[in-house]
Structure formats: structure tokens, C-alpha cells
Design a protein around this motif. Structure first.
Motif, PDB file in Angstrom:
ATOM      1  N   TYR A   1       0.820  -1.173   0.109  1.00  0.00           N
ATOM      2  CA  TYR A   1      -0.021   0.017  -0.117  1.00  0.00           C
ATOM      3  C   TYR A   1       0.971   1.127  -0.044  1.00  0.00           C
ATOM      4  O   TYR A   1       2.257   1.330   0.291  1.00  0.00           O
ATOM      5  N   LYS A   2       0.171   2.292  -0.559  1.00  0.00           N
ATOM      6  CA  LYS A   2       0.920   3.533  -0.525  1.00  0.00           C
ATOM      7  C   LYS A   2       0.840   4.123   1.185  1.00  0.00           C
ATOM      8  O   LYS A   2      -0.329   4.251   1.706  1.00  0.00           O
ATOM      9  N   LEU A   3       1.878   4.683   1.661  1.00  0.00           N
ATOM     10  CA  LEU A   3       2.131   5.130   2.791  1.00  0.00           C
ATOM     11  C   LEU A   3       2.641   6.751   2.797  1.00  0.00           C
ATOM     12  O   LEU A   3       3.566   6.908   2.000  1.00  0.00           O
ATOM     13  N   VAL A   4       1.788   7.726   3.355  1.00  0.00           N
ATOM     14  CA  VAL A   4       2.106   8.967   3.666  1.00  0.00           C
ATOM     15  C   VAL A   4       2.262   9.307   5.146  1.00  0.00           C
ATOM     16  O   VAL A   4       1.431   9.164   5.867  1.00  0.00           O
ATOM     17  N   VAL A   5       3.463   9.890   5.242  1.00  0.00           N
ATOM     18  CA  VAL A   5       4.034  10.359   6.601  1.00  0.00           C
ATOM     19  C   VAL A   5       4.124  11.683   6.332  1.00  0.00           C
ATOM     20  O   VAL A   5       5.379  11.989   5.795  1.00  0.00           O
ATOM     21  N   ALA A   6       3.127  12.632   6.950  1.00  0.00           N
ATOM     22  CA  ALA A   6       3.402  14.113   6.497  1.00  0.00           C
ATOM     23  C   ALA A   6       3.260  15.059   7.875  1.00  0.00           C
ATOM     24  O   ALA A   6       2.337  14.734   8.462  1.00  0.00           O
ATOM     25  N   ARG A   7       3.774  16.281   7.730  1.00  0.00           N
ATOM     26  CA  ARG A   7       3.490  17.634   8.744  1.00  0.00           C
ATOM     27  C   ARG A   7       2.563  18.469   7.908  1.00  0.00           C
ATOM     28  O   ARG A   7       3.205  18.981   6.733  1.00  0.00           O
ATOM     29  N   LEU A   8       1.411  18.542   8.311  1.00  0.00           N
ATOM     30  CA  LEU A   8       0.344  19.252   7.586  1.00  0.00           C
ATOM     31  C   LEU A   8      -0.055  20.700   8.693  1.00  0.00           C
ATOM     32  O   LEU A   8      -1.187  20.646   9.165  1.00  0.00           O
ATOM     33  N   ASP A   9       1.026  21.364   8.839  1.00  0.00           N
ATOM     34  CA  ASP A   9       0.780  22.615  10.041  1.00  0.00           C
ATOM     35  C   ASP A   9      -0.463  23.426   9.326  1.00  0.00           C
ATOM     36  O   ASP A   9      -0.783  23.579   8.469  1.00  0.00           O
ATOM     37  N   GLY A  10      -1.076  24.020  10.396  1.00  0.00           N
ATOM     38  CA  GLY A  10      -2.098  25.221  10.090  1.00  0.00           C
ATOM     39  C   GLY A  10      -3.556  24.309  10.286  1.00  0.00           C
ATOM     40  O   GLY A  10      -4.438  25.003  10.268  1.00  0.00           O
ATOM     41  N   LEU A  11      -3.719  23.160  10.401  1.00  0.00           N
ATOM     42  CA  LEU A  11      -5.062  22.327  10.393  1.00  0.00           C
ATOM     43  C   LEU A  11      -5.467  22.175  11.705  1.00  0.00           C
ATOM     44  O   LEU A  11      -4.746  21.940  12.698  1.00  0.00           O
ATOM     45  N   ALA A  12      -6.642  22.755  12.077  1.00  0.00           N
ATOM     46  CA  ALA A  12      -7.313  22.243  13.381  1.00  0.00           C
ATOM     47  C   ALA A  12      -7.521  20.774  13.605  1.00  0.00           C
ATOM     48  O   ALA A  12      -7.324  19.994  12.181  1.00  0.00           O
ATOM     49  N   GLY A  13      -7.679  20.421  14.587  1.00  0.00           N
ATOM     50  CA  GLY A  13      -7.928  18.753  14.944  1.00  0.00           C
ATOM     51  C   GLY A  13      -9.255  18.344  13.972  1.00  0.00           C
ATOM     52  O   GLY A  13      -9.011  17.525  13.513  1.00  0.00           O
ATOM     53  N   LYS A  14     -10.403  19.339  13.973  1.00  0.00           N
ATOM     54  CA  LYS A  14     -11.435  18.742  13.211  1.00  0.00           C
ATOM     55  C   LYS A  14     -11.255  18.705  11.572  1.00  0.00           C
ATOM     56  O   LYS A  14     -12.095  18.150  10.951  1.00  0.00           O
TER      57      LYS A  14
ATOM     58  N   ALA B   1       0.328  15.047  11.052  1.00  0.00           N
ATOM     59  CA  ALA B   1       0.394  15.521  12.246  1.00  0.00           C
ATOM     60  C   ALA B   1       0.247  17.274  11.778  1.00  0.00           C
ATOM     61  O   ALA B   1       0.809  17.711  10.837  1.00  0.00           O
ATOM     62  N   SER B   2      -0.196  17.903  12.728  1.00  0.00           N
ATOM     63  CA  SER B   2      -0.586  19.295  12.481  1.00  0.00           C
ATOM     64  C   SER B   2       0.046  20.410  13.821  1.00  0.00           C
ATOM     65  O   SER B   2      -0.659  19.802  14.886  1.00  0.00           O
ATOM     66  N   ALA B   3       0.656  21.298  13.754  1.00  0.00           N
ATOM     67  CA  ALA B   3       0.468  22.173  14.498  1.00  0.00           C
ATOM     68  C   ALA B   3      -0.630  23.463  14.417  1.00  0.00           C
ATOM     69  O   ALA B   3      -0.846  23.919  13.651  1.00  0.00           O
ATOM     70  N   THR B   4      -1.441  23.073  15.338  1.00  0.00           N
ATOM     71  CA  THR B   4      -3.062  23.785  15.113  1.00  0.00           C
ATOM     72  C   THR B   4      -2.909  25.112  15.376  1.00  0.00           C
ATOM     73  O   THR B   4      -2.093  25.721  16.009  1.00  0.00           O
TER      74      THR B   4
ATOM     75  N   ALA C   1       9.817  14.545  15.872  1.00  0.00           N
ATOM     76  CA  ALA C   1      10.185  13.304  16.344  1.00  0.00           C
ATOM     77  C   ALA C   1       9.302  12.333  16.490  1.00  0.00           C
ATOM     78  O   ALA C   1       9.359  10.945  16.456  1.00  0.00           O
ATOM     79  N   ALA C   2       7.435  12.750  16.671  1.00  0.00           N
ATOM     80  CA  ALA C   2       6.733  11.661  16.812  1.00  0.00           C
ATOM     81  C   ALA C   2       6.393  11.009  15.130  1.00  0.00           C
ATOM     82  O   ALA C   2       6.085   9.997  15.036  1.00  0.00           O
ATOM     83  N   LEU C   3       6.461  11.806  14.303  1.00  0.00           N
ATOM     84  CA  LEU C   3       6.533  11.218  12.902  1.00  0.00           C
ATOM     85  C   LEU C   3       7.766  10.282  12.535  1.00  0.00           C
ATOM     86  O   LEU C   3       7.499   9.358  11.855  1.00  0.00           O
TER      87      LEU C   3
END
Length: 677
Positions: free
Chosen positions: A571-584, A607-610, A666-668
Motif C-alpha cells: 500500500y502507499k504510505l504518507v507520513v507528513a506534517r500539515l501545519d495549520g490544520l485544526a483537529g477537526k 500531524a499538525s501544529a494547530t 520526533a513523533a513522525l
């Protein structure tokens, strides 16, 4: 009186009038050849339910540990069911407090048995099954009883959870084998409401004794502070001017039931807490008369206002307060000088009193209507009667529905439109109770009371003990309108309402607001609802389009993240940081990644820094990716701690929040390691 012997003789007991304790349950235990009440069939059924829920085993001759807790839960659950069915609700005083303690003690012992979820309503069902036929009152309000129990259990469980977090943190900071400080145990008890027994149980399980000597010292110190404060307050009340006046003056003669103006003698004048002989123009004073038409604030009804006049002085009465047996008329001297001994004409504000009368009568009608709609458990828990509105607090365990509020309004207005006379009779307290008159629980009444009824019927819509002033006829109220219903604490609700002039003013104001809204929406007032619904649909459509542009498959962030996808285990796997998105927004981002995969197996850890400075984590996968070994819940659980959070979920979807933005990278990386990249 007698002690029956085996030969049939019955000599008198050596000590008569003593309770032998031979109640129904002990007799049943004997007849079932059991040595204790808890071994009888009734309690054994409840104990067996506790065994099933907790997974613990009951041992009849074990009076500690799990067996003790199982007995307590069985006994208390039965008591709770009977008490609430009898109209008692959990509270902080008297029998209400006894009920709350029993209920919370049962929950507490459930925790000791390892039961983390709500369980008491299951016991209520079993008590009803066992005893409902013999005690049909248990089956009359089952939903109400279970609702109250569920709400109280949820609140206390939250208390236990909050206290447990504090206790776990305190224990984590202790060296091996050291005691938990008594001050910590006291704070848990005093601030969190966390039972000391539970603190001891948890601490000992972690290898730490509790410093009970220090805990007891803190408890003693708190009691002494409370006692000292009570003594200061009591001495302050005892030593004030009103106590002295009450000792030397006769009680004020209240004539306000029948008169709105009367002549009276000035017995005392109080200025700034001191008795004075006179009051000059501009003074603010409290005046005591031998007789008065002014009602002093009590029983929720506000005090009267009006004027006092005598030769050479005019006073504006701004309030009237009860000071024991004396009425204190709060006044401003607008002209001349008032002296002790003067004769004045005291006149209340007629228009204001009329509005107060109507609102007070409305509280009686409201109380009766609430009992009809919600049940006899409804009891007045406080009220405020003013000229412009009324406020009524009552016992009930949940918010009223729109239908219930409508039914209550309808019942009250039906009584108003029926134009029933308000009948007031003075009678003995015993006779009043015999008529079924409603009395406030905990209220102290004299031997002679006033009973206020709507109509001459033997079974009127409302009949209450009341010392306040009332309308002469229900029609005087015009109409009744509820303007709000809200919570004022555990198992207590509040209704605010208006009648007569206040109701007209309220409706006029709402109609004006409706007209203004209609003008802004460029439609007729009758079309406002439809116009607002149309605008809301347009807004939702716009938000969806904006969300798709931000987090959907066509957004720049999602497109860039998908380009970074790697092939991994089919399967295709995406591991990425998408800052600016809220949890919802994270689920929408996952939807965008899945859409971009165009039907191929895909999984992601994003992951995102909300915008509010927190962290949002999400792991998602298609069914095919899960079948290939991707487990979203395991991944999130493994990495959430690196951002100061906790989380988990299903294999195909898991989310977590955190507080440490610096830990995202570090989490990613940890996610990649967890997945074997």
C-alpha cells in the motif's frame, strides 16, 4: 412485651419497650435458615449481579475486601432506588445528603472492585425486578430514578477521575517506601471530594502508606477554622443593633394583606448600624414602625417600596427588610426631619405591589404545573418574586424539553383564563396538612399558618402554605410566559418567567426584534425561519467548498503530502506534517489523501501544529492497507506521548491531541520506525 418460651408460656420481658431489631429481613433470613440478612435470597441476587459486573467472588464469611464492597453496593443500590422513588433527590442537606452519600459510597466501592464504567442503573433494574411487585411505587418513575442515578454517578465519577490524576502525580513523585503526605490526602478530600478510603487503597496498592496523623491534623484545623468563623458570625449577629431593638420592641404588626396605607408610630430609627433619635433631610436610614402595610422581603418575595409622611417630613421607602420580628423600612429623608415617636402615614407603591402579587401567585401555579408534568419529585428550591419577573428554582435531574415547557405554560395559562379566585384561609398547621397543602421541605412553620388556594374547590389546582401577598383572581395575571430554563446545580433547575405587564413587554420586545431581523433579511416576519434555513444551507455549502480547497484532494497541502507517499507492504504510505490544520480538519485531510489515491490501498500518519498552538495527530488506512498490516490505533498510541498527549483508536482510524508542538517531528520519525520504514 413478652418472651415466648418453648413450652408456650410468655413471661414479660425484663426490659420493656426495647426494639429487638426483628424486622422483615431478619425474619426472612431465619425462615431461609441463613445466619445473616446478606445471605437471604434478595441480597444474594443483588450480590450475584455485583459478582457478574466486577468479576470478583463473594465469600459469605469474609467481612473485608471484595465481599464487603459487594454487600455495600447491594444494600446501597436498594436504598437509593427506594429513596428516589419516594421523592427524595440528591443534595447537600438533610435526607438529600444521606441519599447522595449512599449513592457515592456505592460508586466508590464499585471503583474498589475495579468497575470503571457506570453500573448503578443495572442494580436499579434488578431491585425493581425483585421488589417491584410488592412495592409498586418503584415502577412508577423508573426513567426518572435511573436518570437521577446516572447523572449523579457520572458527576461523582468525574470527581474520582480528577482526584485520581492528582493522586497518581503525587505518588509518582514519592521515593520507594515513603508515605504519602497527609496534606496531599487532605487536599484530595477537601478540594477534589476524593474519599480518604480510596486514597489509602490506591496508595497502599502502589507501596505507600498514607500519613493519617497529618491528615487528621489538617481535618482538625479545618474544623476549628470553621467553628471560629461560625462563632464570629454568631457573635456579630448577637451583638448588633437589631438584636437590642428586638429585645425592647414589640413585633411589627403587618397589615399589608388588607391595607395599602395606615397610620403608624415611629419606634426606632437606625443610621449606619446605630440607633438615633432623628433623621434630617438627605439621610439614609432604617425606620421601625409599630404597624405597617409594607411587606418585608422574605419567602422569595421582594420588599415593598412607597412613602412615609408626617407633619414636617417626607420619606421615600426604597426597600423593606425583615429583622427578626421587626420590619426595617429602608428610607431616604427627602424633606424635613423625622423623629422617634412621630406618627406617620405609611403608603405602599400600589402599582408595584400589584405586579408583585401577580408574580407570586404565578410561582404557585408554576409549582403545581411542574408537579403535573414532571412528577411529584418536583419541590421548590428557592424563588424570587419581583415586579417585572419571577424566578423559580426546583428539584429535577435534567433539562426540560421544549414539549414539557410548552405543557407547563399551557397548564398555568389555563388556570389564568379560568379566572379562579385566590382563596386565603388561616388555620392550624395540622389542618393545613390535612387539606394537602404544599409545604416547603425544611421550612419552619408556626402553629397557625396561611393557606393559599386557587378556587373554592376541595381539590384546587394549587394549594400551598404561604405568608406572601397574592393576586385576588388568577385572571389578574393576564398571561404567563416562560423566558428561560437552566441549571443551577446538581439536580436543580431554574425557570424565569413573566406575567401581566411584564409578559406584554416581553412579547412586544420579541416582536420588535423579529421585525428588525425580517427587515435585515428582506422578508416578511412570517418567512424568517425559512429564510434563515436557506442561508444556513448556503453557508454549509460554502464551508464544504472552502474545506475541500484547504484539506481535500485538490488542496496544495494534501497534494504535496501525497506526492511524498512511499510504497510499503502493498500500500502507499504518507507520513507528513500539515501545519495549520485544526483537529477537526484532520479527517478531511485524510479523505483528501484517500481520494488522491484513486482507489489504491493507502494509509497515512499526519500531524499538525494547530492554529491554537496545540498538536493534532491522525493515522488512517483503507481496508486493504489494514489487511496488509497497518494498525492506526497502535501507531497513534506509540507516538502520542512525544507530543504530550494520549490517544488510540481502531485499525483504520485513530486520532490524538497533544500540547508539545516541538515534539511533532520526533513523533513522525517514531511513526516511521514503528511501521518499519
Amino acid at each position: 412485651q413478652y418472651d415466648r418460651q418453648e413450652d408456650g408460656s410468655m413471661p414479660e420481658l425484663p426490659h420493656r419497650n426495647l426494639d429487638t431489631g426483628m424486622g422483615l429481613e431478619r425474619m426472612a433470613a431465619i425462615l431461609q435458615h441463613k445466619s445473616a440478612n446478606y445471605d437471604g435470597d434478595l441480597m444474594q441476587s443483588l450480590i450475584a449481579l455485583g459478582e457478574k459486573i466486577s468479576g470478583k467472588k463473594y465469600v459469605a464469611d469474609d467481612y473485608s475486601g471484595a465481599s464487603r464492597s459487594l454487600r455495600i453496593i447491594a444494600d446501597h443500590a436498594r436504598a437509593v432506588d427506594f429513596m428516589i422513588s419516594d421523592g427524595i433527590l440528591p443534595g447537600n442537606e438533610g435526607r438529600e445528603y444521606v441519599l447522595r452519600r449512599l449513592l457515592r459510597r456505592a460508586v466508590f466501592h464499585g471503583r474498589l472492585l475495579g468497575i470503571e464504567d457506570a453500573f448503578l442503573t443495572t442494580f436499579i433494574d434488578e431491585v425493581n425486578r425483585l421488589m417491584g411487585e410488592a412495592y409498586p411505587e418503584l415502577l412508577k418513575n423508573v426513567a426518572l430514578v435511573k436518570g437521577i442515578v446516572s447523572a449523579e454517578e457520572e458527576r461523582f465519577s468525574q470527581t474520582l477521575d480528577n482526584g485520581r490524576s492528582y493522586l497518581d502525580a503525587a505518588i509518582a513523585g514519592l521515593a520507594e517506601g515513603t508515605e504519602l503526605p497527609g496534606e496531599v490526602a487532605f487536599k484530595l478530600h477537601d478540594t477534589y471530594g476524593f474519599p480518604i478510603d480510596l486514597t489509602v487503597e490506591i496508595s497502599e496498592a502502589c507501596g505507600h502508606e498514607v500519613d493519617m496523623a497529618a491528615f487528621d491534623a489538617c481535618m482538625t484545623e479545618q474544623k476549628e477554622r470553621a467553628r471560629a468563623a461560625a462563632n464570629r458570625d454568631a457573635w456579630g449577629d448577637f451583638n448588633n443593633v437589631w438584636t437590642a431593638l428586638s429585645d425592647k420592641l414589640a413585633a411589627t404588626d403587618f397589615r399589608g394583606y388588607d391595607e395599602e396605607s395606615c397610620e403608624a408610630k415611629v419606634l426606632a430609627i437606625v443610621s449606619e448600624g446605630c440607633e438615633v433619635a432623628s433623621a434630617a433631610e438627605g439621610s439614609e436610614v432604617e425606620v421601625v414602625l409599630d404597624a405597617t402595610p409594607f411587606y418585608a422581603e422574605m419567602g422569595g418575595q421582594c420588599g415593598d417600596t412607597g412613602v412615609m409622611r408626617c407633619d414636617g417630613a417626607t420619606l421615600r421607602v426604597t426597600d423593606t427588610k425583615g429583622k427578626g420580628s421587626l420590619y426595617a423600612h429602608v428610607c431616604v429623608v427627602e424633606q424635613g426631619t423625622l423623629e422617634v415617636g412621630a406618627t406617620v402615614t405609611a403608603t405602599i407603591d400600589h402599582g408595584r405591589r400589584e405586579l408583585i402579587r401577580r408574580n407570586h401567585t404565578a410561582t404557585h401555579l408554576l409549582d403545581a404545573a411542574l408537579k403535573q408534568v414532571l412528577g411529584e419529585h418536583v419541590s421548590q428550591a428557592g424563588s424570587l418574586v419581583e415586579p417585572g419577573r419571577l424566578r423559580f428554582d426546583f428539584t429535577h435531574f435534567e433539562a426540560m424539553t421544549a414539549d414539557e415547557l410548552e405543557r407547563v405554560e399551557g397548564l398555568v395559562n389555563a388556570e389564568i383564563f379560568a379566572a379562579e379566585p385566590i382563596v386565603t384561609r388561616v388555620m392550624s398547621l395540622e389542618d393545613a396538612r390535612a387539606t394537602g397543602a404544599v409545604a416547603l421541605f425544611g421550612e419552619k412553620y408556626g402553629d397557625v399558618v396561611r393557606v393559599v388556594s386557587t378556587g373554592e374547590s376541595d381539590a384546587p389546582f394549587s394549594r400551598e402554605l404561604c405568608g406572601g401577598t397574592h393576586a385576588r383572581n388568577t385572571a389578574d395575571l393576564g398571561f404567563f410566559k416562560i423566558i428561560s430554563e437552566s441549571s443551577v446545580g446538581s439536580n436543580a433547575r431554574r425557570i424565569e418567567a413573566v406575567t401581566s405587564a411584564g409578559a406584554i413587554e416581553y412579547v412586544d420586545e420579541r416582536l420588535a426584534q423579529m421585525s428588525e431581523v425580517a427587515a435585515q433579511l428582506k422578508c416578511r416576519p412570517a418567512d424568517v425561519t425559512e429564510r434563515v434555513a436557506s442561508l444556513m444551507r448556503e453557508l454549509r455549502d460554502t464551508q464544504k467548498k472552502l474545506e475541500a480547497a484547504t484539506t481535500g484532494a485538490g488542496s496544495d497541502k494534501v497534494a504535496a503530502a501525497f506526492k511524498s507517499a512511499v510504497d510499503h507492504d502493498g500500500y502507499k504510505l504518507v507520513v507528513a506534517r500539515l501545519d495549520g490544520l485544526a483537529g477537526k480538519d484532520m479527517r478531511s485531510a485524510w479523505d483528501g489523501i484517500r481520494d488522491a489515491a484513486n482507489g489504491e490501498p493507502v494509509a497515512c500518519v499526519i500531524a499538525s501544529a494547530t492554529p491554537d498552538g496545540k498538536v493534532a495527530l491522525l493515522a488512517g488506512a483503507t481496508d486493504a492497507a489494514v489487511a496488509s498490516g497497518f494498525a492506526a490505533g497502535n501507531v497513534v498510541k506509540a507516538i502520542a506521548g512525544l507530543v504530550g498527549g494520549r490517544g488510540g483508536g481502531r485499525p483504520n482510524m485513530a486520532q490524538a491531541g497533544g500540547s508539545d508542538v516541538s515534539g511533532i517531528d520526533a513523533a513522525l520519525e517514531a511513526a516511521k520506525k514503528e511501521l518499519g520504514l
